[in-house]
Design an enzyme around this catalytic site. Structure first.
Site, PDB file in Angstrom:
ATOM      1  N   ASN A   1     -21.225 -69.858   6.901  1.00  0.00           N
ATOM      2  CA  ASN A   1     -21.065 -69.124   7.846  1.00  0.00           C
ATOM      3  C   ASN A   1     -22.277 -67.106   7.611  1.00  0.00           C
ATOM      4  O   ASN A   1     -21.520 -66.168   8.557  1.00  0.00           O
ATOM      5  CB  ASN A   1     -20.069 -69.458   8.124  1.00  0.00           C
ATOM      6  CG  ASN A   1     -19.065 -67.930   6.594  1.00  0.00           C
ATOM      7  OD1 ASN A   1     -19.923 -68.505   5.907  1.00  0.00           O
ATOM      8  ND2 ASN A   1     -17.802 -68.236   7.496  1.00  0.00           N
TER       9      ASN A   1
ATOM     10  N   HIS B   1     -21.421 -65.765   4.867  1.00  0.00           N
ATOM     11  CA  HIS B   1     -20.867 -65.003   3.795  1.00  0.00           C
ATOM     12  C   HIS B   1     -21.391 -64.707   2.676  1.00  0.00           C
ATOM     13  O   HIS B   1     -22.216 -65.450   1.823  1.00  0.00           O
ATOM     14  CB  HIS B   1     -19.294 -65.680   3.504  1.00  0.00           C
ATOM     15  CG  HIS B   1     -18.797 -67.184   3.112  1.00  0.00           C
ATOM     16  ND1 HIS B   1     -18.759 -68.096   2.991  1.00  0.00           N
ATOM     17  CD2 HIS B   1     -19.733 -66.817   1.749  1.00  0.00           C
ATOM     18  CE1 HIS B   1     -18.639 -69.057   2.300  1.00  0.00           C
ATOM     19  NE2 HIS B   1     -18.696 -68.683   1.177  1.00  0.00           N
TER      20      HIS B   1
ATOM     21  N   GLU C   1     -16.046 -62.587   4.162  1.00  0.00           N
ATOM     22  CA  GLU C   1     -15.804 -63.717   5.430  1.00  0.00           C
ATOM     23  C   GLU C   1     -16.796 -62.819   6.630  1.00  0.00           C
ATOM     24  O   GLU C   1     -16.440 -61.855   7.417  1.00  0.00           O
ATOM     25  CB  GLU C   1     -15.041 -64.098   5.612  1.00  0.00           C
ATOM     26  CG  GLU C   1     -14.492 -65.284   4.711  1.00  0.00           C
ATOM     27  CD  GLU C   1     -15.319 -66.411   4.826  1.00  0.00           C
ATOM     28  OE1 GLU C   1     -16.605 -66.713   4.993  1.00  0.00           O
ATOM     29  OE2 GLU C   1     -14.509 -67.546   4.146  1.00  0.00           O
TER      30      GLU C   1
ATOM     31  N   ASP D   1     -16.155 -63.151  -7.129  1.00  0.00           N
ATOM     32  CA  ASP D   1     -14.529 -63.534  -6.465  1.00  0.00           C
ATOM     33  C   ASP D   1     -14.136 -64.717  -7.384  1.00  0.00           C
ATOM     34  O   ASP D   1     -14.356 -65.544  -8.576  1.00  0.00           O
ATOM     35  CB  ASP D   1     -15.275 -63.955  -5.779  1.00  0.00           C
ATOM     36  CG  ASP D   1     -16.054 -64.570  -5.228  1.00  0.00           C
ATOM     37  OD1 ASP D   1     -16.735 -65.392  -6.546  1.00  0.00           O
ATOM     38  OD2 ASP D   1     -16.877 -64.895  -4.090  1.00  0.00           O
TER      39      ASP D   1
HETATM   40  C1  GLP Z   1     -18.994 -69.802  -2.590  1.00  0.00           C
HETATM   41  C2  GLP Z   1     -18.776 -68.517  -3.337  1.00  0.00           C
HETATM   42  C3  GLP Z   1     -19.725 -67.561  -2.654  1.00  0.00           C
HETATM   43  C4  GLP Z   1     -21.085 -68.337  -2.928  1.00  0.00           C
HETATM   44  C5  GLP Z   1     -21.124 -69.075  -2.188  1.00  0.00           C
HETATM   45  C6  GLP Z   1     -21.831 -70.554  -1.435  1.00  0.00           C
HETATM   46  O1  GLP Z   1     -18.168 -69.929  -1.406  1.00  0.00           O
HETATM   47  N1  GLP Z   1     -17.670 -67.894  -3.680  1.00  0.00           N
HETATM   48  O2  GLP Z   1     -20.447 -66.329  -3.972  1.00  0.00           O
HETATM   49  O3  GLP Z   1     -22.273 -67.999  -2.404  1.00  0.00           O
HETATM   50  O4  GLP Z   1     -19.874 -70.582  -1.862  1.00  0.00           O
HETATM   51  O5  GLP Z   1     -21.955 -71.512  -2.107  1.00  0.00           O
HETATM   52  P1  GLP Z   1     -23.017 -72.206  -2.510  1.00  0.00           P
HETATM   53  O6  GLP Z   1     -24.231 -71.569  -3.588  1.00  0.00           O
HETATM   54  O7  GLP Z   1     -22.400 -73.671  -3.337  1.00  0.00           O
HETATM   55  O8  GLP Z   1     -24.411 -72.953  -1.322  1.00  0.00           O
END
Ligand code: GLP
Length: 249
Positions: free
Chosen positions: A136, A138, A143, A67
């Protein structure tokens, strides 16, 4: 889902890096699906250290990120382009033209989404997709409510995701409202998936995932239940609320 329970973030990072190296050694031209966020950072550091020691080479590897924020230039420190260059690509022997992210600055975002889907197809699909998980549920930026059959698409970020990611920005107002993300269908087409989850803040989320027995669009990570080769590497803090389910790996 195969569950690998490890002590802490460091152990998760090392186990994940070893798994990536196994895939790359077996197929030096692998297409790796990469993620951003805090979860894979330690793994990226471990991969960089292994590459520096010449224990592994990424010269033939192709990478496809999940992303990118919309409207944030590649050179901006908040972009996922910047993150990937700084945290991983610059420390590996990858060939820059083989490292791909969606272009969140494209003037025609729908065309950019189609281009990205075509690119993944042309690469022959993703051999190993790395994932983190949002609180949440995702994955990527899919989402809650994201359709299971989605390819790369534009998404409006939820308040909870923007709030969670605000730690990387000077204020919540600066967090972009939209992103391009690879869709759930694309993620599920990967030949193998590795989900990294660490820390107490993810314990509720992980317990929910591990106790689900069917896919629920309201919790996107549940789509992973449909995939035959998912490995979860999670630390003790993240697994604290999961209970006995871990033993069923
Ligand atoms: C972001 C990214 C995701 C990631 C998520 C969790 O929103 N787009 O790909 O998995 O955060 O992030 P973290 O690993 O910092 O908890």
């Amino acid at each position: 889902m195969k569950v690998i329970a490890v002590k802490d973030y460091q152990a998760m990072s090392v186990a994940a890096a070893q798994a990536v190296c196994s895939v790359v050694r077996a197929n030096p031209g692998s297409a790796l699906g990469l993620a951003t966020g805090s979860s894979p950072l330690g793994m990226y550091q471990a991969l960089a250290a292994m590459c520096k020691k010449k224990a592994i080479s990424f010269r033939k590897v192709r990478t496809v990120n999940l992303d990118e924020y919309i409207g944030v230039p590649e050179t901006d420190v908040h972009s996922y382009h910047y993150y990937m260059n700084k945290r991983l690509f610059s420390a590996l022997d990858v060939v820059p033209k083989n490292c791909h992210l969606p272009n969140g600055m494209a003037s025609q975002l729908d065309d950019e989404c189609k281009r990205y889907d075509r690119l993944i197809t042309e690469l022959g699909g993703i051999d190993l997709q790395l994932l983190g998980i949002g609180q949440n549920g995702h994955i990527g930026f899919n989402e809650p409510g994201s359709p299971l059959d989605s390819g790369t698409h534009v998404v409006t970020l939820t308040a909870s995701t923007r709030h969670a990611n605000a730690r990387f920005f000077s204020s919540i107002e600066d967090v972009p409202r939209q992103a391009i993300t690879v869709g759930l269908a694309t993620i599920l087409k990967s030949r193998e998936i590795m989900l990294l989850v660490s820390g107490a803040a993810k314990a509720e989320t992980l317990a929910r995932l591990l106790h689900m027995d069917c896919v629920d669009a309201g919790f996107p990570a549940s789509a992973l239940l449909k995939h035959p080769r998912v490995t979860l590497i999670a630390d003790q803090a993240a697994l604290a609320k999961a209970g006995a389910v871990v033993n069923h790996g």
